[in-house]
Design a protein around this motif. Structure first.
Motif, PDB file in Angstrom:
ATOM      1  N   HIS A 103      -2.507  -0.313  -7.647  1.00  0.00           N
ATOM      2  CA  HIS A 103      -2.731   1.086  -6.669  1.00  0.00           C
ATOM      3  C   HIS A 103      -3.778   1.778  -7.386  1.00  0.00           C
ATOM      4  CE1 HIS A 103      -0.012   0.698  -3.250  1.00  0.00           C
ATOM      5  NE2 HIS A 103       0.798   0.572  -3.927  1.00  0.00           N
TER       6      HIS A 103
ATOM      7  N   GLN B  85      -7.531   0.575   0.472  1.00  0.00           N
ATOM      8  CA  GLN B  85      -6.145   0.719   0.798  1.00  0.00           C
ATOM      9  C   GLN B  85      -5.337  -0.333   0.582  1.00  0.00           C
ATOM     10  OE1 GLN B  85      -5.676   2.943   4.406  1.00  0.00           O
ATOM     11  NE2 GLN B  85      -7.946   2.602   4.799  1.00  0.00           N
TER      12      GLN B  85
ATOM     13  N   TYR C  60      -1.331  -2.238  -0.003  1.00  0.00           N
ATOM     14  CA  TYR C  60      -0.029  -2.361   0.140  1.00  0.00           C
ATOM     15  C   TYR C  60       0.563  -3.240  -0.903  1.00  0.00           C
ATOM     16  CZ  TYR C  60       4.649  -3.814   2.126  1.00  0.00           C
ATOM     17  OH  TYR C  60       6.030  -4.144   2.252  1.00  0.00           O
TER      18      TYR C  60
ATOM     19  N   THR D 136      -3.275  -6.495   1.310  1.00  0.00           N
ATOM     20  CA  THR D 136      -1.849  -6.635   0.864  1.00  0.00           C
ATOM     21  C   THR D 136      -1.972  -7.491  -0.355  1.00  0.00           C
ATOM     22  OG1 THR D 136       0.408  -7.313   1.458  1.00  0.00           O
ATOM     23  CG2 THR D 136      -1.316  -8.496   2.435  1.00  0.00           C
TER      24      THR D 136
END
Length: 220
Positions: free
Chosen positions: A37, A46, A48, A96
């Motif tokens: 992160h 961004q 996940y 992701t």
């Protein structure tokens, strides 16, 4: 004058953004998701990271001239070391974390020009067009150099090799394929492939009956 001031403002903003990037990063027993992160923020992704992503990170990274591109490469290399990769959601900037073995079966965009393959540890699918060497034989050769959780197949009709692997590995495998793909290599490889195809066709058309077990003769 207004245009010059606007350009100066843009350059000043860009310089300030680059200056804000850290020149040193230290992770000590950092959970993998937390480290990912932090790096994702530095390269404006961004990210996940599912709860089942496990692992810890020990890393000291120093760079006097940090850029978003460098942190992007570091993020992919860090995840690859633990058996993971990142996959885009189809929305720009949204990704992701997934296991490498799952990514290779996902809907990865296909790169047809080898110069467009990033030299990093992201997972990509690339097409190598061969002019001379037989694609099936090339695929068998390249398979010996493929790391785990990757894939190589041949498109015999178009004489192409299709690879799903890290970008850095695709580039190395392409260079290897080019050493095979020379004008003098066309004859032997195609001849061998044709002989193999004929042999398979004959075996399919005339299957051999099972051999009866040999009974040992009694000792005299």
């Amino acid at each position: 004058m207004k245009i010059i001031l606007t350009l100066a403002a843009i350059l000043a903003t860009t310089t300030a953004a680059q200056a804000a990037l850290p020149t040193s990063i230290v992770f000590k027993a950092e959970p993998l998701c937390a480290a990912a992160h932090k790096l994702a923020e530095l390269c404006e992704k961004q990210l996940y990271c599912p709860a089942d992503v496990k692992g810890t990170v020990e890393l000291t990274y120093n760079d006097a001239n940090p850029t978003k591109e460098k942190f992007d490469k570091l993020l992919k290399a860090l995840l690859a070391q633990e058996g993971y990769g990142i996959l885009g959601f189809g929305v720009d900037g949204l990704y992701t974390v997934q296991r490498q073995r799952d990514i290779k079966d996902a809907n990865i965009s296909i790169i047809t020009e080898i110069e467009n393959v990033p030299d990093d540890y992201g997972i990509y699918t690339a097409v190598i067009q061969l002019k001379h060497y037989n694609a099936e034989m090339a695929s068998r050769m390249l398979r010996n150099f493929m790391p785990p959780n990757t894939r190589v197949i041949s498109d015999d009709a178009g004489n192409k090799v299709i690879l799903t692997a890290y970008g850095a590995h695709i580039i190395k495998l392409y260079k290897l394929a080019m050493t095979l793909d020379t004008p003098g290599s066309a004859g032997p490889s195609k001849k061998l492939a044709l002989e193999l195809a004929k042999r398979r066709a004959l075996e399919a058309a005339h299957p051999q009956p099972p051999q009866a077990p040999q009974v040992p003769k009694p000792a005299k």
